[in-house]
Design a protein around this motif. Structure first.
Motif, PDB file in Angstrom:
ATOM      1  N   THR A  13      -2.358  79.627 -75.344  1.00  0.00           N
ATOM      2  CA  THR A  13      -1.964  79.133 -76.655  1.00  0.00           C
ATOM      3  C   THR A  13      -0.951  80.397 -77.777  1.00  0.00           C
ATOM      4  OG1 THR A  13      -3.306  78.805 -78.340  1.00  0.00           O
ATOM      5  CG2 THR A  13      -2.643  76.758 -77.410  1.00  0.00           C
ATOM      6  N   VAL A  14      -1.584  81.723 -77.222  1.00  0.00           N
ATOM      7  CA  VAL A  14      -1.104  83.035 -77.800  1.00  0.00           C
ATOM      8  C   VAL A  14      -0.026  83.250 -76.689  1.00  0.00           C
ATOM      9  CG1 VAL A  14      -1.883  84.603 -78.974  1.00  0.00           C
ATOM     10  CG2 VAL A  14      -3.141  82.473 -79.343  1.00  0.00           C
ATOM     11  N   LEU A  15      -1.005  84.170 -75.734  1.00  0.00           N
ATOM     12  CA  LEU A  15      -0.752  85.196 -75.105  1.00  0.00           C
ATOM     13  C   LEU A  15       0.202  84.432 -73.532  1.00  0.00           C
ATOM     14  CD1 LEU A  15      -4.096  86.888 -73.995  1.00  0.00           C
ATOM     15  CD2 LEU A  15      -2.646  87.575 -76.105  1.00  0.00           C
ATOM     16  N   MET A  16      -0.020  83.623 -72.761  1.00  0.00           N
ATOM     17  CA  MET A  16       0.543  83.001 -72.208  1.00  0.00           C
ATOM     18  C   MET A  16       2.504  82.879 -72.971  1.00  0.00           C
ATOM     19  SD  MET A  16      -0.248  82.841 -69.671  1.00  0.00           S
ATOM     20  CE  MET A  16       0.426  82.409 -68.319  1.00  0.00           C
ATOM     21  N   PRO A  17       2.155  82.235 -74.162  1.00  0.00           N
ATOM     22  CA  PRO A  17       4.013  81.747 -74.617  1.00  0.00           C
ATOM     23  C   PRO A  17       5.068  82.734 -74.451  1.00  0.00           C
ATOM     24  CG  PRO A  17       2.267  80.678 -75.624  1.00  0.00           C
ATOM     25  CD  PRO A  17       0.789  81.072 -74.799  1.00  0.00           C
ATOM     26  N   LEU A  18       3.874  84.480 -75.411  1.00  0.00           N
ATOM     27  CA  LEU A  18       3.988  85.624 -75.501  1.00  0.00           C
ATOM     28  C   LEU A  18       4.859  86.061 -74.700  1.00  0.00           C
ATOM     29  CD1 LEU A  18       4.388  87.683 -78.056  1.00  0.00           C
ATOM     30  CD2 LEU A  18       2.701  88.131 -77.535  1.00  0.00           C
ATOM     31  N   MET A  19       4.003  86.327 -73.380  1.00  0.00           N
ATOM     32  CA  MET A  19       4.357  87.236 -72.155  1.00  0.00           C
ATOM     33  C   MET A  19       5.611  86.254 -71.875  1.00  0.00           C
ATOM     34  SD  MET A  19       1.296  88.259 -69.849  1.00  0.00           S
ATOM     35  CE  MET A  19       0.630  86.693 -69.280  1.00  0.00           C
ATOM     36  N   SER A  21       8.223  85.050 -73.624  1.00  0.00           N
ATOM     37  CA  SER A  21       9.219  85.098 -74.404  1.00  0.00           C
ATOM     38  C   SER A  21       9.504  86.794 -74.001  1.00  0.00           C
ATOM     39  CB  SER A  21       8.696  85.401 -75.603  1.00  0.00           C
ATOM     40  OG  SER A  21       8.109  85.998 -76.188  1.00  0.00           O
ATOM     41  N   GLY A  22       9.265  87.539 -73.222  1.00  0.00           N
ATOM     42  CA  GLY A  22      10.096  88.402 -72.916  1.00  0.00           C
ATOM     43  C   GLY A  22       8.626  89.786 -73.493  1.00  0.00           C
ATOM     44  N   ALA A  23       7.699  89.462 -73.990  1.00  0.00           N
ATOM     45  CA  ALA A  23       6.952  91.032 -74.400  1.00  0.00           C
ATOM     46  C   ALA A  23       6.356  91.722 -73.470  1.00  0.00           C
ATOM     47  CB  ALA A  23       5.767  89.952 -75.757  1.00  0.00           C
ATOM     48  N   LYS A  24       6.183  92.876 -73.497  1.00  0.00           N
ATOM     49  CA  LYS A  24       5.305  93.468 -72.495  1.00  0.00           C
ATOM     50  C   LYS A  24       4.356  93.836 -72.758  1.00  0.00           C
ATOM     51  CE  LYS A  24       5.770  98.722 -71.020  1.00  0.00           C
ATOM     52  NZ  LYS A  24       6.689  99.339 -71.118  1.00  0.00           N
ATOM     53  N   MET A  25       3.219  93.562 -71.723  1.00  0.00           N
ATOM     54  CA  MET A  25       1.812  93.879 -72.451  1.00  0.00           C
ATOM     55  C   MET A  25       1.240  95.045 -71.637  1.00  0.00           C
ATOM     56  SD  MET A  25      -1.948  91.745 -70.646  1.00  0.00           S
ATOM     57  CE  MET A  25      -1.623  91.235 -69.255  1.00  0.00           C
ATOM     58  N   LYS A  40       6.574  94.119 -78.292  1.00  0.00           N
ATOM     59  CA  LYS A  40       8.076  93.610 -78.505  1.00  0.00           C
ATOM     60  C   LYS A  40       9.051  93.635 -79.486  1.00  0.00           C
ATOM     61  CE  LYS A  40       9.984  88.891 -78.498  1.00  0.00           C
ATOM     62  NZ  LYS A  40       9.655  87.288 -78.030  1.00  0.00           N
ATOM     63  N   ASP A  41      10.273  94.226 -79.110  1.00  0.00           N
ATOM     64  CA  ASP A  41      11.064  94.096 -80.138  1.00  0.00           C
ATOM     65  C   ASP A  41      11.017  95.527 -80.809  1.00  0.00           C
ATOM     66  OD1 ASP A  41      12.766  91.689 -79.693  1.00  0.00           O
ATOM     67  OD2 ASP A  41      12.025  91.047 -81.092  1.00  0.00           O
ATOM     68  N   GLY A  42      10.124  96.548 -80.444  1.00  0.00           N
ATOM     69  CA  GLY A  42       9.844  97.871 -80.608  1.00  0.00           C
ATOM     70  C   GLY A  42       8.632  97.760 -81.251  1.00  0.00           C
ATOM     71  N   ARG A  43       7.529  96.987 -81.375  1.00  0.00           N
ATOM     72  CA  ARG A  43       6.719  97.157 -82.431  1.00  0.00           C
ATOM     73  C   ARG A  43       5.806  96.754 -81.468  1.00  0.00           C
ATOM     74  NH1 ARG A  43       3.515  92.860 -85.751  1.00  0.00           N
ATOM     75  NH2 ARG A  43       4.310  91.599 -84.538  1.00  0.00           N
TER      76      ARG A  43
END
Length: 109
Positions: A13-19, A21-25, A40-43
């Protein structure tokens, strides 16, 4: 003491949707819970700690709302008998104290 890493549910519910969405692990881990950090977005952030903090805040808000409901209920049903009135007011005083402590925890006045 470090909290445990992400649960199976948090992965879904948290990590998979984040990945997705284009966030970088990142190859770094949260010092608090051990979860992978994301960018994500420099943060750079720990999504698991943020998720758990939001859950705690929602739970605390629910408790505060229930306390306010009880306080209102008590205020609207003050008994005539002095002994019962003292008990009523004592309980109301305790609820008000709990609400004030909650506000302090939330960063209020």
């Amino acid at each position: 003491m470090a909290l445990k890493g992400p649960t199976e549910e948090e992965i879904r519910t948290v990590l998979m949707p984040l990945m997705l969405s284009g966030a970088k692990m990142l190859d770094k881990h949260c010092p608090r819970c051990g979860s992978p950090l994301f960018e994500k977005d420099g943060r750079v952030f720990c999504p698991i700690c943020e998720h758990r903090a939001r859950q705690r805040k929602a739970k605390m808000k629910g408790i505060a709302e229930r306390l306010m409901e009880k306080l209102t209920e008590l205020a609207n049903s003050l008994p005539e008998d002095l002994t019962e009135l003292e008990k009523h007011l004592s309980v109301m005083e305790k609820i008000i104290g709990l609400l004030e402590r909650y506000k302090k925890l939330e960063g209020g006045e």
